[in-house]
Design a protein around this motif. Structure first.
Motif, mmCIF file in Angstrom:
data_model
loop_
_atom_site.group_PDB
_atom_site.id
_atom_site.type_symbol
_atom_site.label_atom_id
_atom_site.label_comp_id
_atom_site.label_asym_id
_atom_site.label_seq_id
_atom_site.Cartn_x
_atom_site.Cartn_y
_atom_site.Cartn_z
ATOM 1 N N PHE A 130 -14.357 -5.606 10.769
ATOM 2 C CA PHE A 130 -14.355 -5.374 9.231
ATOM 3 C C PHE A 130 -13.102 -4.709 8.940
ATOM 4 O O PHE A 130 -12.137 -4.949 8.048
ATOM 5 N N SER A 131 -12.583 -3.476 9.877
ATOM 6 C CA SER A 131 -11.104 -3.066 9.579
ATOM 7 C C SER A 131 -10.056 -3.817 9.910
ATOM 8 O O SER A 131 -9.168 -3.661 9.483
ATOM 9 N N LEU A 132 -10.388 -4.704 10.908
ATOM 10 C CA LEU A 132 -9.196 -5.546 11.319
ATOM 11 C C LEU A 132 -8.932 -6.384 10.158
ATOM 12 O O LEU A 132 -7.836 -6.806 9.677
ATOM 13 N N GLY A 133 -10.134 -7.042 9.605
ATOM 14 C CA GLY A 133 -9.927 -7.812 8.306
ATOM 15 C C GLY A 133 -9.244 -7.120 7.299
ATOM 16 O O GLY A 133 -8.330 -7.421 6.430
ATOM 17 N N LEU A 134 -9.610 -5.615 7.001
ATOM 18 C CA LEU A 134 -8.911 -4.981 5.970
ATOM 19 C C LEU A 134 -7.400 -4.792 6.202
ATOM 20 O O LEU A 134 -6.700 -4.836 5.304
ATOM 21 N N VAL A 135 -6.921 -4.609 7.703
ATOM 22 C CA VAL A 135 -5.368 -4.360 7.706
ATOM 23 C C VAL A 135 -4.790 -5.862 7.530
ATOM 24 O O VAL A 135 -3.827 -5.727 6.996
ATOM 25 N N VAL A 136 -5.421 -6.913 8.261
ATOM 26 C CA VAL A 136 -4.679 -8.076 8.208
ATOM 27 C C VAL A 136 -4.354 -8.517 6.828
ATOM 28 O O VAL A 136 -3.455 -8.873 6.290
ATOM 29 N N SER A 137 -5.540 -8.158 5.839
ATOM 30 C CA SER A 137 -5.270 -8.989 4.570
ATOM 31 C C SER A 137 -4.711 -7.774 3.521
ATOM 32 O O SER A 137 -4.022 -8.328 2.574
ATOM 33 N N GLY A 138 -4.444 -6.751 3.902
ATOM 34 C CA GLY A 138 -3.398 -5.840 3.020
ATOM 35 C C GLY A 138 -4.135 -4.695 2.258
ATOM 36 O O GLY A 138 -3.528 -4.051 1.491
ATOM 37 N N MET A 139 -5.814 -4.832 2.400
ATOM 38 C CA MET A 139 -6.623 -4.083 1.702
ATOM 39 C C MET A 139 -6.110 -2.374 2.042
ATOM 40 O O MET A 139 -6.672 -1.621 1.054
ATOM 41 N N THR A 140 -5.679 -2.352 3.144
ATOM 42 C CA THR A 140 -5.393 -0.855 3.184
ATOM 43 C C THR A 140 -4.159 -0.274 2.791
ATOM 44 O O THR A 140 -3.938 0.936 2.745
ATOM 45 N N ASN A 141 -3.297 -1.126 2.308
ATOM 46 C CA ASN A 141 -1.864 -0.946 1.618
ATOM 47 C C ASN A 141 -2.196 -0.188 0.130
ATOM 48 O O ASN A 141 -2.292 -1.397 -0.584
ATOM 49 N N PRO A 142 -2.283 0.689 -0.172
ATOM 50 C CA PRO A 142 -2.331 0.977 -1.496
ATOM 51 C C PRO A 142 -1.406 0.533 -2.518
ATOM 52 O O PRO A 142 -1.585 0.134 -3.323
ATOM 53 N N SER A 143 -0.031 0.066 -1.828
ATOM 54 C CA SER A 143 0.635 -0.435 -2.916
ATOM 55 C C SER A 143 0.532 -1.970 -3.044
ATOM 56 O O SER A 143 0.586 -2.450 -4.176
ATOM 57 N N LYS A 144 -0.078 -2.599 -2.028
ATOM 58 C CA LYS A 144 -0.482 -3.712 -2.223
ATOM 59 C C LYS A 144 -1.921 -3.889 -3.384
ATOM 60 O O LYS A 144 -2.051 -4.906 -4.066
ATOM 61 N N VAL A 145 -2.467 -2.870 -3.362
ATOM 62 C CA VAL A 145 -3.696 -2.939 -3.920
ATOM 63 C C VAL A 145 -3.531 -2.629 -5.522
ATOM 64 O O VAL A 145 -3.822 -3.328 -6.330
ATOM 65 N N ILE A 146 -2.434 -1.643 -5.605
ATOM 66 C CA ILE A 146 -1.816 -1.375 -7.196
ATOM 67 C C ILE A 146 -1.178 -2.775 -7.555
ATOM 68 O O ILE A 146 -1.503 -2.887 -8.581
ATOM 69 N N GLY A 147 -0.653 -3.568 -6.557
ATOM 70 C CA GLY A 147 -0.005 -4.466 -6.908
ATOM 71 C C GLY A 147 -1.076 -5.597 -7.599
ATOM 72 O O GLY A 147 -0.760 -6.467 -8.557
#
Lengths: 151, 124
Positions: A14-31
């Motif tokens: 699950f977490s590898l998926g989060l990191v690869v997709s960019g979900m853990t990156n707050p600026s990606k999420v804000i974008g």
């Protein structure tokens, strides 16, 4: 394999998926959440990918009574759209938009690559996690209990 | 559109989907992270499994940090490394709202968005 090994393994995948997709990156999420300004729609594909895999499996599995490890299939009963759902989702949305972290990614962000390229262990994420736990406890001990007593 | 990264997002989503499928297929439970966190804190049932899932969430990115260079080149993954510059009060308010809101409504992003929509549900 027992459910403990599986839980650990599922957490890792699950977490590898989060990191690869960019979900853990707050600026990606804000974008992704800023739909009116330079919208970065990438994270929509995360949801698409997850549903693509999960939906067909779920269709065939949901009517079974026990899982392959012999555990009871636990499906929440269908929930109506009520005040709790609307208000809770809205408050979550505000928090998600303020910081750019939601529950899963906030835990994985703790060890996600920082600007040095290696796990960051940023204490500010621990502060976020601690606040999140307090928010959950406030909901469970104050709000949910009050609602139960009313009924 | 700036920084548009649909392929890595789709790949990550597929991995999340595989994890949710494996978890549901074997344990019979839906992998909504806010629910797992709440249960790990407040319930004795399946506590060790719940804590191990959360430990997995912390271990995954560490593995990724070591495998990043060869993987990123092979799969042409974008660099998602980041830093957080938000002030402490903002982070505390955000955390409180995320924790309170997800449990009041009964699900976070993974629970509601991935799992509920796969079952044509409006909510978990």
């Amino acid at each position: 394999m027992n459910d403990k090994v599986i839980s650990l393994l599922c957490g890792v995948i699950f977490s590898l998926g989060l990191v690869v997709s960019g979900m853990t990156n707050p600026s990606k999420v804000i974008g992704f959440l800023s739909i009116t300004h330079n919208w970065d729609a990438s994270l929509m594909f995360v949801m698409g990918g997850a549903i693509l895999i999960f939906a067909p499996f779920f269709y065939f599995l949901k009517n079974k009574e026990v899982s392959t490890l012999g555990m009871k299939i636990e499906l929440p009963s269908k929930q109506e759209i009520d005040k709790k759902l609307v208000i809770g989702s809205a408050l979550f949305g505000v928090g998600w938009g303020l910081v750019g972290l939601c529950p899963g990614p906030s835990i994985s962000a703790l060890t996600s690559p920082g600007i040095s390229g290696f796990a960051m262990f940023d204490p500010i994420i621990l502060i976020f996690l601690f606040s999140m736990a307090i928010g959950m406890l406030v909901n469970q001990n104050l709000v949910q209990k009050t609602i139960q007593n009313k009924n | 559109m700036n920084n548009f990264t649909p392929y890595s997002a789709l790949l990550g989503g597929i991995m999340i989907g595989l994890s949710v499928v494996l978890y549901f297929y074997t344990t019979g439970r839906l992998a909504g992270v806010s629910g797992i966190v709440e249960n790990a804190i407040t319930k004795k049932t399946n506590r060790i499994s719940n804590i191990l899932f959360l430990l997995g969430l912390v271990l995954g990115p560490i593995l990724y940090c070591y495998a990043k260079e060869p993987l990123a080149i092979a799969l042409t993954l974008p660099d998602h490394s980041f830093t957080i510059t938000d002030s402490y009060p903002l982070v505390i308010i955000g955390g409180l709202l995320v924790g309170f809101g997800t449990r009041l409504s009964g699900g976070c992003t993974s629970g509601m968005a991935y799992v509920a929509s796969a079952d044509y549900r409006l909510a978990l």
